[in-house]
Design a protein around this motif. Structure first.
Motif, PDB file in Angstrom:
ATOM      1  N   VAL A 254       0.888  -1.156   0.000  1.00 59.77           N
ATOM      2  CA  VAL A 254       0.000   0.000   0.000  1.00 59.77           C
ATOM      3  C   VAL A 254       0.926   1.206   0.000  1.00 59.77           C
ATOM      4  N   ALA A 255       0.815   2.039  -1.018  1.00 66.44           N
ATOM      5  CA  ALA A 255       1.778   3.125  -1.173  1.00 66.44           C
ATOM      6  C   ALA A 255       1.097   4.332  -1.797  1.00 66.44           C
ATOM      7  N   GLY A 256       1.752   5.464  -1.657  1.00 69.90           N
ATOM      8  CA  GLY A 256       1.233   6.686  -2.257  1.00 69.90           C
ATOM      9  C   GLY A 256       1.961   7.900  -1.716  1.00 69.90           C
ATOM     10  N   THR A 257       1.429   9.068  -2.029  1.00 73.72           N
ATOM     11  CA  THR A 257       2.002  10.330  -1.598  1.00 73.72           C
ATOM     12  C   THR A 257       0.893  11.208  -1.046  1.00 73.72           C
ATOM     13  N   ILE A 258       1.128  11.797   0.126  1.00 75.53           N
ATOM     14  CA  ILE A 258       0.158  12.670   0.773  1.00 75.53           C
ATOM     15  C   ILE A 258       0.698  14.095   0.730  1.00 75.53           C
ATOM     16  N   TYR A 301      -3.466  -7.501   0.753  1.00 80.07           N
ATOM     17  CA  TYR A 301      -4.868  -7.474   1.152  1.00 80.07           C
ATOM     18  C   TYR A 301      -5.680  -8.306   0.170  1.00 80.07           C
ATOM     19  N   ARG A 302      -6.540  -9.148   0.747  1.00 77.55           N
ATOM     20  CA  ARG A 302      -7.343 -10.062  -0.060  1.00 77.55           C
ATOM     21  C   ARG A 302      -8.304  -9.305  -0.976  1.00 77.55           C
ATOM     22  N   LYS A 303      -8.955  -8.322  -0.440  1.00 73.94           N
ATOM     23  CA  LYS A 303      -9.879  -7.498  -1.226  1.00 73.94           C
ATOM     24  C   LYS A 303      -9.657  -6.040  -0.861  1.00 73.94           C
ATOM     25  N   LYS A 304     -10.704  -5.250  -0.930  1.00 75.11           N
ATOM     26  CA  LYS A 304     -10.581  -3.827  -0.671  1.00 75.11           C
ATOM     27  C   LYS A 304     -10.120  -3.560   0.760  1.00 75.11           C
ATOM     28  N   ALA A 305      -9.314  -2.506   0.909  1.00 75.46           N
ATOM     29  CA  ALA A 305      -8.841  -2.085   2.229  1.00 75.46           C
ATOM     30  C   ALA A 305      -9.067  -0.588   2.368  1.00 75.46           C
ATOM     31  N   ILE A 306      -9.248  -0.159   3.601  1.00 76.42           N
ATOM     32  CA  ILE A 306      -9.475   1.253   3.920  1.00 76.42           C
ATOM     33  C   ILE A 306      -8.144   1.912   4.265  1.00 76.42           C
ATOM     34  N   VAL A 307      -7.944   3.127   3.763  1.00 81.50           N
ATOM     35  CA  VAL A 307      -6.728   3.896   4.018  1.00 81.50           C
ATOM     36  C   VAL A 307      -7.124   5.244   4.617  1.00 81.50           C
ATOM     37  N   THR A 343      -7.267  -4.019  -4.529  1.00 80.14           N
ATOM     38  CA  THR A 343      -5.861  -4.410  -4.396  1.00 80.14           C
ATOM     39  C   THR A 343      -4.976  -3.709  -5.424  1.00 80.14           C
ATOM     40  N   SER A 344      -5.470  -3.506  -6.638  1.00 82.80           N
ATOM     41  CA  SER A 344      -4.659  -2.817  -7.644  1.00 82.80           C
ATOM     42  C   SER A 344      -4.549  -1.322  -7.339  1.00 82.80           C
ATOM     43  N   GLN A 345      -5.609  -0.745  -6.810  1.00 82.09           N
ATOM     44  CA  GLN A 345      -5.582   0.679  -6.484  1.00 82.09           C
ATOM     45  C   GLN A 345      -4.668   0.985  -5.304  1.00 82.09           C
ATOM     46  N   LEU A 346      -4.513   0.011  -4.392  1.00 82.34           N
ATOM     47  CA  LEU A 346      -3.764   0.254  -3.163  1.00 82.34           C
ATOM     48  C   LEU A 346      -2.299   0.586  -3.413  1.00 82.34           C
ATOM     49  N   GLN A 347      -1.803   0.263  -4.576  1.00 80.30           N
ATOM     50  CA  GLN A 347      -0.399   0.545  -4.853  1.00 80.30           C
ATOM     51  C   GLN A 347      -0.148   2.011  -5.166  1.00 80.30           C
ATOM     52  N   ASN A 348      -1.209   2.792  -5.280  1.00 83.99           N
ATOM     53  CA  ASN A 348      -1.045   4.238  -5.472  1.00 83.99           C
ATOM     54  C   ASN A 348      -2.253   4.959  -4.892  1.00 83.99           C
ATOM     55  N   VAL A 349      -2.296   5.062  -3.578  1.00 80.82           N
ATOM     56  CA  VAL A 349      -3.342   5.819  -2.904  1.00 80.82           C
ATOM     57  C   VAL A 349      -2.723   7.147  -2.466  1.00 80.82           C
ATOM     58  N   SER A 350      -2.940   8.161  -3.262  1.00 79.66           N
ATOM     59  CA  SER A 350      -2.368   9.474  -3.005  1.00 79.66           C
ATOM     60  C   SER A 350      -3.489  10.478  -2.768  1.00 79.66           C
ATOM     61  N   TYR A 351      -3.157  11.537  -2.043  1.00 80.04           N
ATOM     62  CA  TYR A 351      -4.197  12.523  -1.726  1.00 80.04           C
ATOM     63  C   TYR A 351      -3.546  13.866  -1.426  1.00 80.04           C
ATOM     64  N   THR A 352      -4.208  14.940  -1.859  1.00 76.00           N
ATOM     65  CA  THR A 352      -3.794  16.300  -1.517  1.00 76.00           C
ATOM     66  C   THR A 352      -4.922  16.974  -0.761  1.00 76.00           C
ATOM     67  N   PHE A 353      -4.651  17.446   0.441  1.00 73.00           N
ATOM     68  CA  PHE A 353      -5.658  18.159   1.217  1.00 73.00           C
ATOM     69  C   PHE A 353      -5.931  19.501   0.543  1.00 73.00           C
ATOM     70  N   PRO A 354      -7.173  19.725   0.060  1.00 73.60           N
ATOM     71  CA  PRO A 354      -7.462  20.943  -0.697  1.00 73.60           C
ATOM     72  C   PRO A 354      -7.783  22.120   0.227  1.00 73.60           C
ATOM     73  N   TYR A 355      -7.566  23.307  -0.276  1.00 75.64           N
ATOM     74  CA  TYR A 355      -7.955  24.521   0.436  1.00 75.64           C
ATOM     75  C   TYR A 355      -9.474  24.622   0.473  1.00 75.64           C
ATOM     76  N   ASN A 356     -10.004  25.054   1.595  1.00 77.30           N
ATOM     77  CA  ASN A 356     -11.433  25.307   1.722  1.00 77.30           C
ATOM     78  C   ASN A 356     -11.602  26.525   2.610  1.00 77.30           C
TER      79      ASN A 356
END
Length: 637
Positions: A254-258, A301-307, A343-356
Motif C-alpha cells: 500500500v503506497a502513495g504520496t500525501i 490485502y485479499r480485497k478492498k482495504a481502507i486507508v 488491491t490494484s488501487q492500493l499501490q497508489n493511494v495518493s491525496y492532496t488536502f485541498p484549500y477550503n
C-alpha cells in the motif's frame, strides 16, 4: 503569594497570537473556494459479518482440515492440532462514558478505530457515530490487544471475542504486529528514534509466531484460511489456488504520496511524518510518510482495504474544534479517511488536502491541520543550528472558533491541575453553551501546548502563509520554553496577566517580554521567509518571503504610536544581516552573529535586553562589541 500568582497566570494564556501589532499584512492570494460546506462525513455501516478469526472458528476449521489431511494420508506434525492453538489477540470494544475516560483512552496509544472491524462499510466517511449512544453520546472505540497484555485502563469495555491472527500468505510472515504498548511512539518500522530499534527487538509479534507454529505443525495456512472463511459465511473471501500463487510471488504494497495545498503560492506540498493507517478485517498496518510525503506498507490485502491519514506521529498529536464535529471528536487526532480501495488501487493511494475557505467544514479543519503539521515538523529539524523542541511530544489544538488566536501556553508542563480550569476558561474566551462545555472538559485532560484559531468572526480562515508564520512563532516560544524551564515561563505569563497584555517599556518585568516576544517574531519571520524562499521561480513565494523579512527589517523602534513599539522584533535579525534602511532610525553595522548564538543567550538568566546583550557578548568574546552596543542603543536600550 505563590497561589495568588498562579491564579493570575491561569486567567491568561498569551494574548492574540503573540503577534506584534504593527506587522504588515502578508500577501493575499485569491483562490477558488473548494466546496461551500460539507456534511459530517460519517461512515455508514452495513451488516455485521461472521468473524472468521475467532479462536472457536479457527479451531473448528483446523479440526476439519486435520480430518481432511488424514483421509489424504498427508503427514502432519500434530494430533488434535486445534488443542495447540491459543488466542493471539483480544478484540475489544471500549465504551467511554465521559470525556475524562475518552481522554484517558486516547492517552493509551492503542490503535483505536471508531467503528467495528468486523462489519461491512457501505459508505466510507471520516468518522463513525454509533446511533446507540444518542446524538451527543461518545461513540465506542475498537482495537486489538495482544492476548498476554492485561487491560488496566479504567474505561468500560466489552470483550467481543478472542481471536487468532496469522498470515495466510507465506510472503507475509515477517509482517509486524500492529500494536506495541511498551513503545507506543514507534509506529513506523523505519523510525530512527533511539528507542525504536529496541522496540522492534523486544516486540511480541503474536501474528508472526502463530504463522510459524502452523508451519511447524505442517498445516497449510492457505487451506486453513479458506476453511475459516467458509465456516464463517464469508465464501466470497476464499482464495483460489491461482490467485494464491500470484499473491505469494507478488510484492504487494500500500503506497502513495500525501500532500497539502499551499494556497498562498498555489503549490501542493508533501505532508511530512504523518501517520497513514490501512485496514481490512483485523489486518492493521501503519507507517509514517517520509519527508517527501511518501509512504509504503508491505502487505497483501485479499480485497478492498481502507486507508486513512491521522495527524499524529505517535507522540505529538494535532486535535481540532469546529462547528461540525461531534464533541467526542475533539479528543482524538484530526484524521481523513481517503477511502476503500481495491488491491490494484492500493499501490497508489495518493491525496492532496485541498484549500477550503469555509471554516465550518471538515475539509477546512483538515487543510489547516496539514499546513500546521508541516510547519511543526519543519520547526523541529534543527534549522540554523538551533537545538529545537526535538522529539518531545506536543498537544497542538486548532480551532475554527471560541478560542484565543494563537499561543504557546505549554499547559501540560507549566500549570497545576487544580488550577487548570481557570486557564481553560480564558483559552475558550469565556464561551458558553454545549460546545464550550465539552471543549473545556476535554482540554482539562488533554491540555494544549500550542493553539491556533484559524478563522475570524466572519468564518474567514487564514491562508497558508499566515498559518506558517503563526506556528513558526509559537514553536519558537515552545523552543524557548525548553531552554528556560517552568519558572521562567510562569513569570513570563504572570507579567502579561498583571499588565493586561505586554504593558509598556517602563513596567517592572517588561524586559522578559521584550526578549521573548522578539524571539517569536524573529523565528516566525525568518523561518517563514526561508520556507518560501526555497520555491525558486514562484513569484508569489518570493513576495511572501520578502514581506516576512520586511516585517523584521523595517521596524521603527521610535514609533511610539504603536503600543508594542518597544519590543525589538527586528533586533535579532539585525544581528545577522548586513545594512539597514535609513528610514528605520536603526544603526546596524553588525553582521557576524548567527541564530544559534542568539538562542543560547535567551537562557533562563536573561530577563532584559541589557542582560541579553551582556550574555551575547560574553559568550562570543565581545564579537563586534562596538557595533552591538550601537545597534542595541538605537533600539532604545
Amino acid at each position: 503569594m505563590k497561589t495568588l500568582r498562579n491564579y493570575f497566570i491561569l486567567t491568561f494564556i498569551l494574548i492574540s497570537a503573540c503577534t506584534i501589532e504593527d506587522s504588515p499584512p502578508l500577501l493575499s492570494i485569491e483562490e477558488e473556494v473548494t466546496g461551500q460546506g460539507d456534511p459530517e462525513s460519517l461512515m455508514v455501516l452495513g451488516e455485521k459479518k461472521g468473524n472468521p478469526f475467532t479462536i472457536e472458528n479457527v479451531k473448528s476449521a483446523l479440526n476439519l482440515l486435520e480430518k481432511k489431511y488424514q483421509k489424504e494420508n498427508r503427514r502432519i506434525n500434530c494430533s488434535n492440532c486445534s488443542s495447540y492453538l491459543t488466542p493471539t489477540h483480544r478484540y475489544v470494544k471500549f465504551r467511554p462514558q465521559n470525556y475524562d475516560q475518552l481522554a484517558a483512552l486516547d492517552l493509551t496509544n492503542y490503535d483505536l478505530w471508531d467503528y467495528p472491524l468486523d462489519v461491512d462499510v457501505q459508505f466510507v466517511g471520516d468518522y463513525y457515530h454509533d446511533p446507540g449512544v444518542g446524538q451527543d453520546g461518545i461513540t465506542p472505540f475498537y482495537t486489538l490487544v495482544p492476548y498476554q497484555y492485561p487491560i488496566t485502563i479504567n474505561v468500560p469495555y466489552d470483550l467481543i471475542s478472542e481471536i487468532y491472527l496469522y498470515n495466510e500468505d507465506d510472503g507475509d510472515i515477517q509482517d509486524a504486529d500492529p500494536w506495541d504498548p511498551t513503545y507506543p511512539s514507534c509506529i513506523d518500522p523505519t523510525d530512527i528514534k533511539a528507542d525504536c530499534p529496541e522496540a522492534r527487538k523486544t516486540m511480541i509479534n503474536n501474528t508472526t509466531e502463530a504463522s510459524k507454529n502452523l508451519d511447524k505443525m505442517g498445516i497449510d495456512r492457505f487451506d486453513l484460511y479458506n476453511l475459516m472463511m467458509e465456516l464463517s459465511g464469508n465464501k466470497d473471501e476464499i482464495i483460489n489456488p491461482t490467485e494464491q500463487k500470484a499473491r505469494i510471488s507478488s510484492t504487494n504494497t500500500v503506497a502513495g504520496t500525501i500532500k497539502v495545498k499551499d494556497n498562498s503560492i498555489n503549490v501542493d506540498i508533501p505532508l511530512q511524518r504523518v501517520l497513514v493507517k490501512t485496514r481490512r478485517w483485523f489486518k492493521l498496518r501503519r507507517a509514517l510518510t517520509n519527508f517527501n510525503g511518501q509512504y509504503s506498507i508491505s502487505v497483501n490485502y485479499r480485497k478492498k482495504a481502507i486507508v486513512s491519514v491521522h495527524f499524529t506521529d505517535g507522540s505529538t498529536k494535532l486535535r481540532g474544534i469546529n462547528n461540525v464535529w461531534k464533541f467526542w471528536q475533539f479528543a482524538i487526532p484530526i484524521k481523513k479517511t481517503l477511502g476503500e480501495f481495491s488491491t490494484s488501487q492500493l499501490q497508489n493511494v495518493s491525496y492532496t488536502f485541498p484549500y477550503n475557505s469555509n471554516a465550518n467544514t471538515n475539509a477546512a479543519t483538515q487543510w489547516v491541520a496539514g499546513n500546521t503539521w508541516n510547519t511543526v515538523i519543519d520547526s523541529r529539524n534543527g534549522k540554523l543550528g538551533i537545538s529545537g523542541w526535538g522529539t518531545s511530544s506536543l498537544n497542538i489544538w486548532v480551532s475554527s472558533r471560541i478560542t484565543q488566536s494563537a499561543s504557546a501556553p505549554m499547559l501540560r508542563s507549566v500549570f497545576n491541575t487544580s488550577l487548570l480550569s481557570s486557564a481553560i476558561d480564558f483559552y475558550l474566551l469565556g464561551s458558553t453553551g454545549p460546545i464550550a462545555v465539552a471543549a473545556k472538559k476535554i482540554l482539562q485532560n488533554l491540555s494544549p501546548d500550542i493553539t491556533l484559531r484559524y478563522s475570524n468572526s466572519a468564518n474567514l480562515i487564514m491562508n497558508a502563509a499566515q498559518i506558517k508564520e503563526s506556528i513558526y512563532h509559537e514553536m519558537a516560544h515552545a523552543e524557548h520554553y525548553s531552554l528556560v524551564g517552568n519558572n521562567y515561563w510562569i513569570d513570563y505569563i504572570s507579567y502579561i496577566v498583571a499588565n493586561g497584555g505586554y504593558g509598556n517599556k517602563n513596567s517592572s518585568g517588561s524586559g522578559r517580554i521584550a526578549v521573548a516576544e522578539a524571539w517569536g517574531a524573529y523565528i516566525g519571520g525568518l523561518y517563514g521567509s526561508l520556507h518560501y524562499r526555497s520555491f525558486t521561480g514562484n513569484s508569489n513565494a518570493q513576495l511572501i518571503a520578502n514581506r516576512l523579512l520586511d516585517n523584521l527589517e523595517l521596524q521603527k523602534p521610535s514609533d511610539a504610536s504603536i503600543s508594542s513599539y518597544w519590543i525589538p522584533r527586528g533586533l535579532y535579525y539585525d544581528l545577522t544581516d548586513t545594512g539597514e534602511p535609513t528610514s528605520t532610525g536603526v544603526i546596524d553595522n553588525v553582521n557576524l552573529y548567527t541564530p544559534a548564538m542568539i538562542f543560547q543567550s535567551l537562557n533562563g538568566g536573561v530577563l532584559s535586553v541589557g542582560q541579553f546583550k551582556t550574555d551575547l557578548l560574553k559568550r562570543n568574546n565581545n564579537l563586534q562589541i562596538t557595533q552591538v552596543n550601537q545597534l542595541i542603543q538605537s533600539y532604545g536600550y
